[in-house]
Design a protein around this motif. Sequence first.
Motif, PDB file in Angstrom:
ATOM      1  N   LEU A 112       0.715  -1.263   0.098  1.00  0.00           N
ATOM      2  CA  LEU A 112       0.037  -0.044   0.121  1.00  0.00           C
ATOM      3  C   LEU A 112       1.005   1.223  -0.162  1.00  0.00           C
ATOM      4  CD1 LEU A 112      -2.733  -0.816   2.365  1.00  0.00           C
ATOM      5  CD2 LEU A 112      -2.695  -0.921   0.155  1.00  0.00           C
ATOM      6  N   PHE A 113       1.964   1.265   0.541  1.00  0.00           N
ATOM      7  CA  PHE A 113       3.056   2.364   0.792  1.00  0.00           C
ATOM      8  C   PHE A 113       3.562   2.612  -0.449  1.00  0.00           C
ATOM      9  CE2 PHE A 113       7.315   3.597   1.531  1.00  0.00           C
ATOM     10  CZ  PHE A 113       7.151   5.114   1.951  1.00  0.00           C
ATOM     11  N   PHE A 114       3.905   1.613  -1.366  1.00  0.00           N
ATOM     12  CA  PHE A 114       4.552   1.834  -2.614  1.00  0.00           C
ATOM     13  C   PHE A 114       3.333   2.286  -3.512  1.00  0.00           C
ATOM     14  CE2 PHE A 114       8.035  -1.166  -1.467  1.00  0.00           C
ATOM     15  CZ  PHE A 114       9.030  -0.305  -1.414  1.00  0.00           C
ATOM     16  N   ILE A 115       2.207   1.793  -3.718  1.00  0.00           N
ATOM     17  CA  ILE A 115       1.171   2.210  -4.514  1.00  0.00           C
ATOM     18  C   ILE A 115       0.907   3.630  -4.195  1.00  0.00           C
ATOM     19  CG2 ILE A 115      -1.249   2.121  -4.753  1.00  0.00           C
ATOM     20  CD1 ILE A 115      -1.316  -1.051  -4.303  1.00  0.00           C
ATOM     21  N   CYS A 116       0.816   4.211  -2.960  1.00  0.00           N
ATOM     22  CA  CYS A 116       0.550   5.555  -2.434  1.00  0.00           C
ATOM     23  C   CYS A 116       1.743   6.442  -3.283  1.00  0.00           C
ATOM     24  CB  CYS A 116       0.626   5.854  -0.904  1.00  0.00           C
ATOM     25  SG  CYS A 116      -0.678   5.218  -0.445  1.00  0.00           S
ATOM     26  N   ILE A 117       3.049   5.866  -3.146  1.00  0.00           N
ATOM     27  CA  ILE A 117       4.280   6.683  -3.386  1.00  0.00           C
ATOM     28  C   ILE A 117       4.051   6.785  -5.058  1.00  0.00           C
ATOM     29  CG2 ILE A 117       6.676   6.495  -3.854  1.00  0.00           C
ATOM     30  CD1 ILE A 117       7.103   5.525  -1.132  1.00  0.00           C
ATOM     31  N   ALA A 118       3.643   5.699  -5.882  1.00  0.00           N
ATOM     32  CA  ALA A 118       3.548   5.556  -7.169  1.00  0.00           C
ATOM     33  C   ALA A 118       2.436   6.877  -7.671  1.00  0.00           C
ATOM     34  CB  ALA A 118       3.234   4.228  -7.586  1.00  0.00           C
ATOM     35  N   ILE A 119       1.516   6.730  -6.981  1.00  0.00           N
ATOM     36  CA  ILE A 119       0.214   7.683  -7.419  1.00  0.00           C
ATOM     37  C   ILE A 119       0.811   9.083  -7.119  1.00  0.00           C
ATOM     38  CG2 ILE A 119      -2.123   8.524  -6.841  1.00  0.00           C
ATOM     39  CD1 ILE A 119      -2.900   5.401  -6.180  1.00  0.00           C
ATOM     40  N   ALA A 120       1.350   9.303  -6.032  1.00  0.00           N
ATOM     41  CA  ALA A 120       2.012  10.532  -5.836  1.00  0.00           C
ATOM     42  C   ALA A 120       2.903  11.109  -6.785  1.00  0.00           C
ATOM     43  CB  ALA A 120       2.673  10.708  -4.534  1.00  0.00           C
ATOM     44  N   GLY A 121       3.733  10.203  -7.295  1.00  0.00           N
ATOM     45  CA  GLY A 121       4.739  10.499  -8.326  1.00  0.00           C
ATOM     46  C   GLY A 121       4.179  11.001  -9.731  1.00  0.00           C
ATOM     47  N   ARG A 126       2.542  14.865 -13.407  1.00  0.00           N
ATOM     48  CA  ARG A 126       1.659  15.559 -14.287  1.00  0.00           C
ATOM     49  C   ARG A 126       1.602  16.900 -14.025  1.00  0.00           C
ATOM     50  NH1 ARG A 126      -2.595  11.709 -16.998  1.00  0.00           N
ATOM     51  NH2 ARG A 126      -1.422  10.105 -17.353  1.00  0.00           N
ATOM     52  N   LYS A 127       1.512  17.418 -13.022  1.00  0.00           N
ATOM     53  CA  LYS A 127       1.551  18.985 -12.498  1.00  0.00           C
ATOM     54  C   LYS A 127       2.691  19.389 -13.123  1.00  0.00           C
ATOM     55  CE  LYS A 127      -1.367  18.918  -8.374  1.00  0.00           C
ATOM     56  NZ  LYS A 127      -1.746  19.190  -7.040  1.00  0.00           N
ATOM     57  N   ARG A 128       3.789  19.198 -13.091  1.00  0.00           N
ATOM     58  CA  ARG A 128       5.088  19.728 -13.426  1.00  0.00           C
ATOM     59  C   ARG A 128       4.853  19.981 -14.845  1.00  0.00           C
ATOM     60  NH1 ARG A 128       9.634  16.288 -10.621  1.00  0.00           N
ATOM     61  NH2 ARG A 128       9.399  17.467  -8.434  1.00  0.00           N
ATOM     62  N   GLN A 129       4.576  18.932 -15.453  1.00  0.00           N
ATOM     63  CA  GLN A 129       4.196  18.962 -16.894  1.00  0.00           C
ATOM     64  C   GLN A 129       3.267  19.923 -17.543  1.00  0.00           C
ATOM     65  OE1 GLN A 129       2.876  15.242 -18.944  1.00  0.00           O
ATOM     66  NE2 GLN A 129       3.922  15.613 -20.958  1.00  0.00           N
ATOM     67  N   VAL A 130       2.132  20.122 -16.722  1.00  0.00           N
ATOM     68  CA  VAL A 130       1.134  20.814 -17.028  1.00  0.00           C
ATOM     69  C   VAL A 130       1.723  22.388 -16.849  1.00  0.00           C
ATOM     70  CG1 VAL A 130      -0.959  21.890 -16.340  1.00  0.00           C
ATOM     71  CG2 VAL A 130      -0.732  19.748 -16.889  1.00  0.00           C
ATOM     72  N   SER A 131       2.255  22.464 -15.798  1.00  0.00           N
ATOM     73  CA  SER A 131       2.937  23.910 -15.432  1.00  0.00           C
ATOM     74  C   SER A 131       4.091  24.354 -16.430  1.00  0.00           C
ATOM     75  CB  SER A 131       3.562  24.136 -13.956  1.00  0.00           C
ATOM     76  OG  SER A 131       4.680  23.137 -13.774  1.00  0.00           O
ATOM     77  N   HIS A 132       4.903  23.321 -16.869  1.00  0.00           N
ATOM     78  CA  HIS A 132       5.918  23.776 -17.875  1.00  0.00           C
ATOM     79  C   HIS A 132       5.304  24.041 -19.293  1.00  0.00           C
ATOM     80  CE1 HIS A 132       9.776  23.325 -19.743  1.00  0.00           C
ATOM     81  NE2 HIS A 132       9.185  22.494 -20.644  1.00  0.00           N
ATOM     82  N   LEU A 133       4.329  23.492 -19.509  1.00  0.00           N
ATOM     83  CA  LEU A 133       3.519  23.776 -20.836  1.00  0.00           C
ATOM     84  C   LEU A 133       2.775  25.305 -20.787  1.00  0.00           C
ATOM     85  CD1 LEU A 133       1.642  20.574 -21.951  1.00  0.00           C
ATOM     86  CD2 LEU A 133       3.668  21.455 -22.812  1.00  0.00           C
ATOM     87  N   ASP A 134       2.223  25.575 -19.447  1.00  0.00           N
ATOM     88  CA  ASP A 134       1.720  26.776 -19.199  1.00  0.00           C
ATOM     89  C   ASP A 134       2.537  27.865 -19.384  1.00  0.00           C
ATOM     90  OD1 ASP A 134      -0.820  25.642 -18.992  1.00  0.00           O
ATOM     91  OD2 ASP A 134      -0.893  25.851 -16.713  1.00  0.00           O
TER      92      ASP A 134
END
Length: 148
Positions: A112-121, A126-134
Amino acid sequence: MKGFSFLIFSFLFGQSLSVFATEDKFYFEAPEQQALFFELTKELRCPKCQNQNIADSDAMIAIDLKRKVYQLLQQGQTKEEVIDFMKLRYGDFVYYQPPVNSMTIWLWLLPLFFICIAIAGIVLGRKRQVSHLDDEKLKKAKALLESD
Protein backbone atom coordinates in the motif's frame (compact mmCIF):
# COMPACT_ATOMS: atom_id res chain seq x y z
CA MET A 1 32.15 -53.11 -24.92
CA LYS A 2 29.42 -55.44 -23.65
CA GLY A 3 30.53 -54.90 -20.09
CA PHE A 4 30.42 -51.12 -20.46
CA SER A 5 26.93 -51.09 -21.96
CA PHE A 6 25.74 -53.48 -19.23
CA LEU A 7 27.19 -51.13 -16.63
CA ILE A 8 25.39 -48.12 -18.17
CA PHE A 9 22.13 -50.08 -18.43
CA SER A 10 22.41 -51.17 -14.78
CA PHE A 11 23.06 -47.61 -13.66
CA LEU A 12 20.09 -46.20 -15.58
CA PHE A 13 17.81 -49.01 -14.40
CA GLY A 14 18.90 -48.41 -10.80
CA GLN A 15 18.19 -44.69 -11.15
CA SER A 16 14.70 -45.35 -12.47
CA LEU A 17 13.96 -47.61 -9.50
CA SER A 18 15.05 -44.91 -7.07
CA VAL A 19 12.32 -42.66 -8.48
CA PHE A 20 9.70 -45.17 -7.44
CA ALA A 21 11.27 -45.62 -4.00
CA THR A 22 10.66 -42.01 -2.98
CA GLU A 23 7.01 -41.93 -4.07
CA ASP A 24 4.59 -42.16 -1.13
CA LYS A 25 1.12 -43.57 -1.38
CA PHE A 26 -1.40 -42.24 1.11
CA TYR A 27 -4.62 -44.17 1.67
CA PHE A 28 -7.68 -42.56 3.21
CA GLU A 29 -10.91 -44.03 4.56
CA ALA A 30 -13.05 -41.09 3.40
CA PRO A 31 -12.80 -38.91 0.29
CA GLU A 32 -13.23 -35.81 2.48
CA GLN A 33 -10.09 -36.74 4.38
CA GLN A 34 -8.19 -37.17 1.12
CA ALA A 35 -9.44 -33.80 -0.15
CA LEU A 36 -8.33 -32.17 3.13
CA PHE A 37 -4.90 -33.79 2.76
CA PHE A 38 -4.47 -32.37 -0.75
CA GLU A 39 -5.73 -28.97 0.38
CA LEU A 40 -3.29 -28.85 3.29
CA THR A 41 -0.31 -29.95 1.19
CA LYS A 42 -1.10 -27.11 -1.25
CA GLU A 43 -1.34 -24.54 1.59
CA LEU A 44 1.82 -25.52 3.45
CA ARG A 45 5.15 -24.18 2.19
CA CYS A 46 8.31 -26.26 1.96
CA PRO A 47 10.87 -24.86 4.43
CA LYS A 48 13.73 -25.77 2.09
CA CYS A 49 12.30 -24.72 -1.27
CA GLN A 50 10.63 -21.58 0.17
CA ASN A 51 8.51 -20.77 -2.88
CA GLN A 52 7.01 -24.19 -3.40
CA ASN A 53 4.30 -26.00 -1.50
CA ILE A 54 4.94 -29.43 0.00
CA ALA A 55 2.64 -31.09 -2.55
CA ASP A 56 4.93 -30.06 -5.42
CA SER A 57 8.28 -30.33 -3.64
CA ASP A 58 10.56 -33.37 -3.76
CA ALA A 59 12.77 -32.18 -0.89
CA MET A 60 13.15 -34.62 2.00
CA ILE A 61 11.67 -32.13 4.47
CA ALA A 62 8.58 -31.76 2.25
CA ILE A 63 8.17 -35.53 2.13
CA ASP A 64 8.44 -35.65 5.93
CA LEU A 65 5.85 -32.86 6.22
CA LYS A 66 3.45 -34.74 3.93
CA ARG A 67 3.84 -37.84 6.08
CA LYS A 68 3.21 -35.79 9.22
CA VAL A 69 0.08 -34.19 7.70
CA TYR A 70 -1.14 -37.68 6.77
CA GLN A 71 -0.40 -38.96 10.29
CA LEU A 72 -2.19 -36.05 11.96
CA LEU A 73 -5.24 -36.48 9.72
CA GLN A 74 -5.29 -40.21 10.50
CA GLN A 75 -5.38 -39.24 14.20
CA GLY A 76 -8.54 -37.23 13.48
CA GLN A 77 -7.11 -33.73 13.75
CA THR A 78 -8.84 -30.88 11.93
CA LYS A 79 -7.35 -28.58 9.31
CA GLU A 80 -6.76 -25.83 11.88
CA GLU A 81 -5.07 -28.24 14.29
CA VAL A 82 -2.71 -29.48 11.57
CA ILE A 83 -1.86 -25.92 10.52
CA ASP A 84 -1.31 -24.89 14.15
CA PHE A 85 1.00 -27.88 14.66
CA MET A 86 3.05 -27.00 11.58
CA LYS A 87 3.23 -23.30 12.51
CA LEU A 88 4.29 -24.19 16.04
CA ARG A 89 7.02 -26.47 14.73
CA TYR A 90 8.24 -24.48 11.68
CA GLY A 91 6.98 -20.95 12.33
CA ASP A 92 4.47 -18.79 10.44
CA PHE A 93 6.59 -19.10 7.30
CA VAL A 94 5.35 -22.63 6.63
CA TYR A 95 1.79 -21.37 6.03
CA TYR A 96 1.13 -19.38 2.84
CA GLN A 97 -1.39 -17.12 4.62
CA PRO A 98 0.61 -15.37 7.35
CA PRO A 99 -1.36 -13.82 10.21
CA VAL A 100 -1.51 -10.07 10.66
CA ASN A 101 0.57 -9.30 13.75
CA SER A 102 3.41 -7.00 14.76
CA MET A 103 5.95 -9.14 12.89
CA THR A 104 4.03 -9.43 9.60
CA ILE A 105 2.20 -6.11 9.42
CA TRP A 106 4.83 -4.78 7.00
CA LEU A 107 3.89 -7.52 4.53
CA TRP A 108 0.42 -6.03 4.37
CA LEU A 109 1.31 -2.32 4.54
CA LEU A 110 4.39 -2.15 2.33
CA PRO A 111 2.51 -2.73 -0.96
CA LEU A 112 0.00 0.00 0.00
CA PHE A 113 2.88 2.34 0.80
CA PHE A 114 4.46 1.74 -2.64
CA ILE A 115 1.12 2.26 -4.39
CA CYS A 116 0.67 5.61 -2.61
CA ILE A 117 4.20 6.69 -3.58
CA ALA A 118 3.56 5.70 -7.22
CA ILE A 119 0.29 7.64 -7.35
CA ALA A 120 1.93 10.70 -5.77
CA GLY A 121 4.77 10.49 -8.31
CA ILE A 122 2.34 10.32 -11.22
CA VAL A 123 0.28 13.27 -9.93
CA LEU A 124 3.35 15.44 -9.26
CA GLY A 125 4.84 14.55 -12.64
CA ARG A 126 1.69 15.59 -14.46
CA LYS A 127 1.49 18.86 -12.51
CA ARG A 128 5.07 19.70 -13.49
CA GLN A 129 4.34 18.87 -17.10
CA VAL A 130 1.22 21.05 -17.13
CA SER A 131 2.99 23.97 -15.40
CA HIS A 132 5.89 23.69 -17.85
CA LEU A 133 3.46 23.83 -20.78
CA ASP A 134 1.67 26.80 -19.21
CA ASP A 135 5.00 28.65 -18.86
CA GLU A 136 5.77 28.04 -22.54
CA LYS A 137 2.32 29.28 -23.61
CA LEU A 138 2.73 32.39 -21.43
CA LYS A 139 6.12 33.16 -23.00
CA LYS A 140 4.68 32.73 -26.51
CA ALA A 141 1.74 35.00 -25.65
CA LYS A 142 4.09 37.71 -24.29
CA ALA A 143 6.26 37.44 -27.39
CA LEU A 144 3.21 37.84 -29.61
CA LEU A 145 2.00 40.89 -27.66
CA GLU A 146 5.44 42.52 -27.73
CA SER A 147 5.84 41.97 -31.46
CA ASP A 148 2.65 43.93 -32.22
